[in-house]
Design a protein around this motif. Structure first.
Motif, PDB file in Angstrom:
ATOM      1  N   LEU A   1       2.844  16.686  -0.082  1.00  0.00           N
ATOM      2  CA  LEU A   1       2.530  15.183   0.045  1.00  0.00           C
ATOM      3  C   LEU A   1       3.471  14.706   0.967  1.00  0.00           C
ATOM      4  N   ASN A   2       4.577  15.176   1.155  1.00  0.00           N
ATOM      5  CA  ASN A   2       5.665  14.340   2.259  1.00  0.00           C
ATOM      6  C   ASN A   2       5.126  14.350   3.832  1.00  0.00           C
ATOM      7  N   GLY A   3       4.458  15.421   3.830  1.00  0.00           N
ATOM      8  CA  GLY A   3       3.660  15.472   5.487  1.00  0.00           C
ATOM      9  C   GLY A   3       2.559  15.262   5.610  1.00  0.00           C
ATOM     10  N   MET A   4       1.784  14.753   4.594  1.00  0.00           N
ATOM     11  CA  MET A   4       0.513  14.382   4.782  1.00  0.00           C
ATOM     12  C   MET A   4       0.301  12.893   5.084  1.00  0.00           C
ATOM     13  N   GLN A   5      -0.750  12.690   5.664  1.00  0.00           N
ATOM     14  CA  GLN A   5      -1.087  11.133   6.107  1.00  0.00           C
ATOM     15  C   GLN A   5      -2.703  11.076   5.481  1.00  0.00           C
ATOM     16  N   ALA A   6      -2.700  10.225   4.749  1.00  0.00           N
ATOM     17  CA  ALA A   6      -4.077   9.757   4.183  1.00  0.00           C
ATOM     18  C   ALA A   6      -4.591   8.471   4.634  1.00  0.00           C
ATOM     19  N   VAL A   7      -5.941   8.353   4.355  1.00  0.00           N
ATOM     20  CA  VAL A   7      -6.581   7.147   4.628  1.00  0.00           C
ATOM     21  C   VAL A   7      -7.563   6.800   3.558  1.00  0.00           C
ATOM     22  N   ALA A   8      -7.579   5.346   3.163  1.00  0.00           N
ATOM     23  CA  ALA A   8      -8.374   5.018   2.039  1.00  0.00           C
ATOM     24  C   ALA A   8      -9.296   3.978   2.313  1.00  0.00           C
ATOM     25  N   LYS A   9     -10.541   3.833   1.514  1.00  0.00           N
ATOM     26  CA  LYS A   9     -11.320   2.874   1.334  1.00  0.00           C
ATOM     27  C   LYS A   9     -11.537   2.504   0.038  1.00  0.00           C
ATOM     28  N   GLY A  10     -11.333   1.027  -0.224  1.00  0.00           N
ATOM     29  CA  GLY A  10     -11.339   0.423  -1.566  1.00  0.00           C
ATOM     30  C   GLY A  10     -12.417  -0.668  -1.697  1.00  0.00           C
ATOM     31  N   LYS A  11     -12.753  -0.896  -2.656  1.00  0.00           N
ATOM     32  CA  LYS A  11     -13.734  -1.944  -3.370  1.00  0.00           C
ATOM     33  C   LYS A  11     -13.136  -2.809  -4.302  1.00  0.00           C
ATOM     34  N   VAL A  12     -12.819  -4.058  -4.327  1.00  0.00           N
ATOM     35  CA  VAL A  12     -12.486  -4.852  -5.192  1.00  0.00           C
ATOM     36  C   VAL A  12     -13.610  -5.258  -6.174  1.00  0.00           C
ATOM     37  N   ALA A  13     -13.292  -5.139  -7.572  1.00  0.00           N
ATOM     38  CA  ALA A  13     -14.224  -5.561  -8.444  1.00  0.00           C
ATOM     39  C   ALA A  13     -13.662  -6.691  -9.369  1.00  0.00           C
ATOM     40  N   ILE A  14     -14.468  -7.898  -9.519  1.00  0.00           N
ATOM     41  CA  ILE A  14     -13.796  -9.075 -10.045  1.00  0.00           C
ATOM     42  C   ILE A  14     -14.322  -9.068 -11.648  1.00  0.00           C
TER      43      ILE A  14
END
Length: 124
Positions: free
Chosen positions: A96-109
């Motif tokens: 994990l120390n050398g990994m780059q991640a990207v993320a997409k999230g959705k807000v739920a209210i």
């Protein structure tokens, strides 16, 4: 150099009350209440700055930070885009120390509050 914003700016700091990471190589939950999420809003864009500690199913600790943007209006309203980073001293999760991640999230209210669910992918 001077920079001036002509848009209203609001800062919100909140506790992250729960977090769960589920995947092929990583399964973890929030390790404790020492988590915070800063959201600076300028117009219809929120700037995310989050920091939390995760505890894996086999008791390793992982520090997770992520920054990104949250669309507050328009066709992508309440969609977040971020770039998580992970740090750990546990050899089982050293990848994990050398990994780059990207993320997409959705807000739920809901009536109980708001939640943000991300899909996180490793950049290879």
């Amino acid at each position: 150099t001077a920079w001036t914003s002509m848009l209203p700016r609001t800062t919100s700091v909140g506790a992250i009350l729960a977090a769960t990471v589920t995947g092929e190589r990583l399964n973890a939950t929030l390790a404790g209440p020492a988590a915070a999420d800063w959201l600076v809003m300028t117009g219809s864009i929120g700037v995310i700055d989050a920091r939390l500690t995760l505890r894996t199913h086999d008791d390793a600790l992982i520090y997770m930070t992520y920054g990104g943007r949250l669309a507050l209006g328009g066709p992508n309203a309440l969609v977040a885009f971020s770039a998580p980073n992970f740090e750990t001293g546990d050899e089982r999760y050293a990848w994990l120390n050398g990994m780059q991640a990207v993320a997409k999230g959705k807000v739920a209210i809901t009536a109980d509050g708001a939640s943000l669910a991300y899909e996180i992918c490793e950049v290879r």
